[in-house]
Motif scaffolding. Structure first.
Motif, PDB file in Angstrom:
ATOM      1  N   TRP A 106      36.384  29.311  41.387  1.00  0.00           N
ATOM      2  CA  TRP A 106      36.265  30.218  42.525  1.00  0.00           C
ATOM      3  C   TRP A 106      36.649  29.462  43.777  1.00  0.00           C
ATOM      4  O   TRP A 106      36.130  28.381  44.034  1.00  0.00           O
ATOM      5  CB  TRP A 106      34.851  30.758  42.665  1.00  0.00           C
ATOM      6  CG  TRP A 106      34.734  31.771  43.761  1.00  0.00           C
ATOM      7  CD1 TRP A 106      34.340  31.538  45.055  1.00  0.00           C
ATOM      8  CD2 TRP A 106      35.037  33.157  43.690  1.00  0.00           C
ATOM      9  NE1 TRP A 106      34.375  32.701  45.780  1.00  0.00           N
ATOM     10  CE2 TRP A 106      34.804  33.718  44.952  1.00  0.00           C
ATOM     11  CE3 TRP A 106      35.496  33.980  42.666  1.00  0.00           C
ATOM     12  CZ2 TRP A 106      34.996  35.063  45.222  1.00  0.00           C
ATOM     13  CZ3 TRP A 106      35.681  35.319  42.945  1.00  0.00           C
ATOM     14  CH2 TRP A 106      35.429  35.855  44.202  1.00  0.00           C
ATOM     15  N   THR A 107      37.554  30.029  44.530  1.00  0.00           N
ATOM     16  CA  THR A 107      37.953  29.492  45.821  1.00  0.00           C
ATOM     17  C   THR A 107      37.724  30.573  46.852  1.00  0.00           C
ATOM     18  O   THR A 107      38.178  31.701  46.677  1.00  0.00           O
ATOM     19  CB  THR A 107      39.440  29.063  45.805  1.00  0.00           C
ATOM     20  OG1 THR A 107      39.611  28.072  44.789  1.00  0.00           O
ATOM     21  CG2 THR A 107      39.869  28.495  47.132  1.00  0.00           C
ATOM     22  N   GLU A 108      37.015  30.215  47.897  1.00  0.00           N
ATOM     23  CA  GLU A 108      36.663  31.182  48.927  1.00  0.00           C
ATOM     24  C   GLU A 108      37.885  31.979  49.386  1.00  0.00           C
ATOM     25  O   GLU A 108      38.852  31.399  49.884  1.00  0.00           O
ATOM     26  CB  GLU A 108      36.042  30.468  50.130  1.00  0.00           C
ATOM     27  CG  GLU A 108      35.704  31.377  51.279  1.00  0.00           C
ATOM     28  CD  GLU A 108      34.730  32.485  50.916  1.00  0.00           C
ATOM     29  OE1 GLU A 108      34.962  33.630  51.335  1.00  0.00           O
ATOM     30  OE2 GLU A 108      33.737  32.214  50.211  1.00  0.00           O
ATOM     31  N   PRO A 109      37.867  33.314  49.234  1.00  0.00           N
ATOM     32  CA  PRO A 109      39.023  34.107  49.647  1.00  0.00           C
ATOM     33  C   PRO A 109      39.129  34.303  51.162  1.00  0.00           C
ATOM     34  O   PRO A 109      40.198  34.604  51.661  1.00  0.00           O
ATOM     35  CB  PRO A 109      38.810  35.447  48.932  1.00  0.00           C
ATOM     36  CG  PRO A 109      37.370  35.513  48.616  1.00  0.00           C
ATOM     37  CD  PRO A 109      36.882  34.099  48.500  1.00  0.00           C
ATOM     38  N   SER A 169      31.253  42.044  48.506  1.00  0.00           N
ATOM     39  CA  SER A 169      31.085  43.439  48.132  1.00  0.00           C
ATOM     40  C   SER A 169      32.255  43.858  47.254  1.00  0.00           C
ATOM     41  O   SER A 169      33.290  43.212  47.233  1.00  0.00           O
ATOM     42  CB  SER A 169      31.013  44.325  49.381  1.00  0.00           C
ATOM     43  OG  SER A 169      32.198  44.207  50.133  1.00  0.00           O
ATOM     44  N   ASP A 170      32.036  44.918  46.529  1.00  0.00           N
ATOM     45  CA  ASP A 170      33.062  45.569  45.715  1.00  0.00           C
ATOM     46  C   ASP A 170      33.776  44.619  44.758  1.00  0.00           C
ATOM     47  O   ASP A 170      33.132  43.974  43.941  1.00  0.00           O
ATOM     48  CB  ASP A 170      34.057  46.318  46.606  1.00  0.00           C
ATOM     49  CG  ASP A 170      33.374  47.322  47.520  1.00  0.00           C
ATOM     50  OD1 ASP A 170      32.336  47.872  47.104  1.00  0.00           O
ATOM     51  OD2 ASP A 170      33.857  47.537  48.641  1.00  0.00           O
ATOM     52  N   ASP A 171      35.108  44.537  44.874  1.00  0.00           N
ATOM     53  CA  ASP A 171      35.914  43.786  43.914  1.00  0.00           C
ATOM     54  C   ASP A 171      35.528  42.312  43.833  1.00  0.00           C
ATOM     55  O   ASP A 171      35.458  41.732  42.753  1.00  0.00           O
ATOM     56  CB  ASP A 171      37.403  43.888  44.252  1.00  0.00           C
ATOM     57  CG  ASP A 171      37.962  45.276  43.992  1.00  0.00           C
ATOM     58  OD1 ASP A 171      37.297  46.042  43.256  1.00  0.00           O
ATOM     59  OD2 ASP A 171      39.038  45.589  44.513  1.00  0.00           O
ATOM     60  N   TYR A 172      35.283  41.697  44.987  1.00  0.00           N
ATOM     61  CA  TYR A 172      34.954  40.268  44.986  1.00  0.00           C
ATOM     62  C   TYR A 172      33.608  40.005  44.337  1.00  0.00           C
ATOM     63  O   TYR A 172      33.415  38.983  43.687  1.00  0.00           O
ATOM     64  CB  TYR A 172      35.012  39.692  46.404  1.00  0.00           C
ATOM     65  CG  TYR A 172      36.416  39.588  46.908  1.00  0.00           C
ATOM     66  CD1 TYR A 172      37.276  38.608  46.431  1.00  0.00           C
ATOM     67  CD2 TYR A 172      36.912  40.494  47.845  1.00  0.00           C
ATOM     68  CE1 TYR A 172      38.582  38.515  46.878  1.00  0.00           C
ATOM     69  CE2 TYR A 172      38.217  40.412  48.296  1.00  0.00           C
ATOM     70  CZ  TYR A 172      39.046  39.421  47.809  1.00  0.00           C
ATOM     71  OH  TYR A 172      40.339  39.343  48.246  1.00  0.00           O
ATOM     72  N   ILE A 185      33.264  37.379  41.192  1.00  0.00           N
ATOM     73  CA  ILE A 185      32.415  36.181  41.156  1.00  0.00           C
ATOM     74  C   ILE A 185      31.324  36.325  40.093  1.00  0.00           C
ATOM     75  O   ILE A 185      30.931  35.340  39.472  1.00  0.00           O
ATOM     76  CB  ILE A 185      31.847  35.811  42.545  1.00  0.00           C
ATOM     77  CG1 ILE A 185      31.390  34.343  42.530  1.00  0.00           C
ATOM     78  CG2 ILE A 185      30.748  36.756  42.973  1.00  0.00           C
ATOM     79  CD1 ILE A 185      31.211  33.731  43.885  1.00  0.00           C
ATOM     80  N   GLN A 186      30.858  37.535  39.835  1.00  0.00           N
ATOM     81  CA  GLN A 186      29.911  37.748  38.737  1.00  0.00           C
ATOM     82  C   GLN A 186      30.550  37.351  37.412  1.00  0.00           C
ATOM     83  O   GLN A 186      29.895  36.749  36.553  1.00  0.00           O
ATOM     84  CB  GLN A 186      29.460  39.210  38.686  1.00  0.00           C
ATOM     85  CG  GLN A 186      28.480  39.579  39.758  1.00  0.00           C
ATOM     86  CD  GLN A 186      28.173  41.068  39.799  1.00  0.00           C
ATOM     87  OE1 GLN A 186      29.041  41.909  39.512  1.00  0.00           O
ATOM     88  NE2 GLN A 186      26.949  41.410  40.159  1.00  0.00           N
ATOM     89  N   ASN A 187      31.831  37.675  37.244  1.00  0.00           N
ATOM     90  CA  ASN A 187      32.555  37.301  36.025  1.00  0.00           C
ATOM     91  C   ASN A 187      32.671  35.790  35.883  1.00  0.00           C
ATOM     92  O   ASN A 187      32.601  35.257  34.771  1.00  0.00           O
ATOM     93  CB  ASN A 187      33.934  37.943  36.000  1.00  0.00           C
ATOM     94  CG  ASN A 187      33.863  39.441  35.791  1.00  0.00           C
ATOM     95  OD1 ASN A 187      32.873  39.974  35.281  1.00  0.00           O
ATOM     96  ND2 ASN A 187      34.904  40.149  36.197  1.00  0.00           N
ATOM     97  N   VAL A 188      32.840  35.088  36.994  1.00  0.00           N
ATOM     98  CA  VAL A 188      32.900  33.618  36.942  1.00  0.00           C
ATOM     99  C   VAL A 188      31.592  33.077  36.376  1.00  0.00           C
ATOM    100  O   VAL A 188      31.588  32.253  35.462  1.00  0.00           O
ATOM    101  CB  VAL A 188      33.178  33.014  38.337  1.00  0.00           C
ATOM    102  CG1 VAL A 188      32.952  31.508  38.345  1.00  0.00           C
ATOM    103  CG2 VAL A 188      34.590  33.337  38.782  1.00  0.00           C
TER     104      VAL A 188
END
Length: 165
Positions: free
Chosen positions: A55-58, A111-114, A118-121
């Motif tokens: 994960w890299t901060e978007p 929120s939403d997509d992000y 991150i939950q998937n990570v």
């Protein structure tokens, strides 16, 4: 004239892509990563075989954000735990609290997509704090910035979690 403008645009696009890939390769250079951890957080760990940015901060505003990396040490004859603390029955709950706080704060930051990404990570990695593993924790700025490394000894993997606020 239109042909010249088209060529210039193509060259600019190519240079942009090359620059992006070059910057991306610097980010995942194993030696650069562990050197930055030592300089920033005071932990000295050997250079891994491979670094994977999970994960890299978007949206890194002023350096704020969340970063998660996996450092693989497969078949290395080196002590990856030499500057970490062994997880025992005595400190297991404390370390689990550090990791749980990072996970919940990370998920709640988006929120939403992000949030789903991150939950998937976290779903895809082993963040269970187990007796016999090792960890390192350091916080700064009253706890607003912190770093956790979790060494999964049986997997020869170190997960790093960075939070900057």
């Amino acid at each position: 004239m239109k042909k010249l403008i088209g060529i210039v645009i193509v060259i600019i696009v190519l240079i942009s892509f090359i620059g992006l890939f070059w910057m991306k390769s610097l980010e995942s250079d194993p030696l650069e990563i562990v050197t930055s951890y030592e300089e920033r957080w005071g932990i000295s760990i050997p250079s891994p075989n491979k670094v994977t940015a999970l994960w890299t901060e978007p949206f890194p505003a002023r350096g704020d954000g969340i970063w998660i990396k996996r450092l693989d040490y497969t078949n290395q004859d080196t002590s990856i735990t030499r500057n970490m603390i062994k997880i025992t029955e005595i400190n297991q709950a404390e370390v689990q609290q550090y990791v749980s706080k990072f996970i919940s704060s990370s998920i709640n930051s988006y929120s939403d997509d992000y949030k789903v990404k991150i939950q998937n990570v976290f779903r895809d990695i082993n963040v269970n704090v187990e007796i016999g593993d090792y960890y390192y924790y350091k916080s700064e700025n009253g706890g607003y910035d912190y770093f956790i490394s979790l060494c999964k000894v049986s997997e020869q993997v170190v997960y790093t979690f960075e939070w900057h606020q």
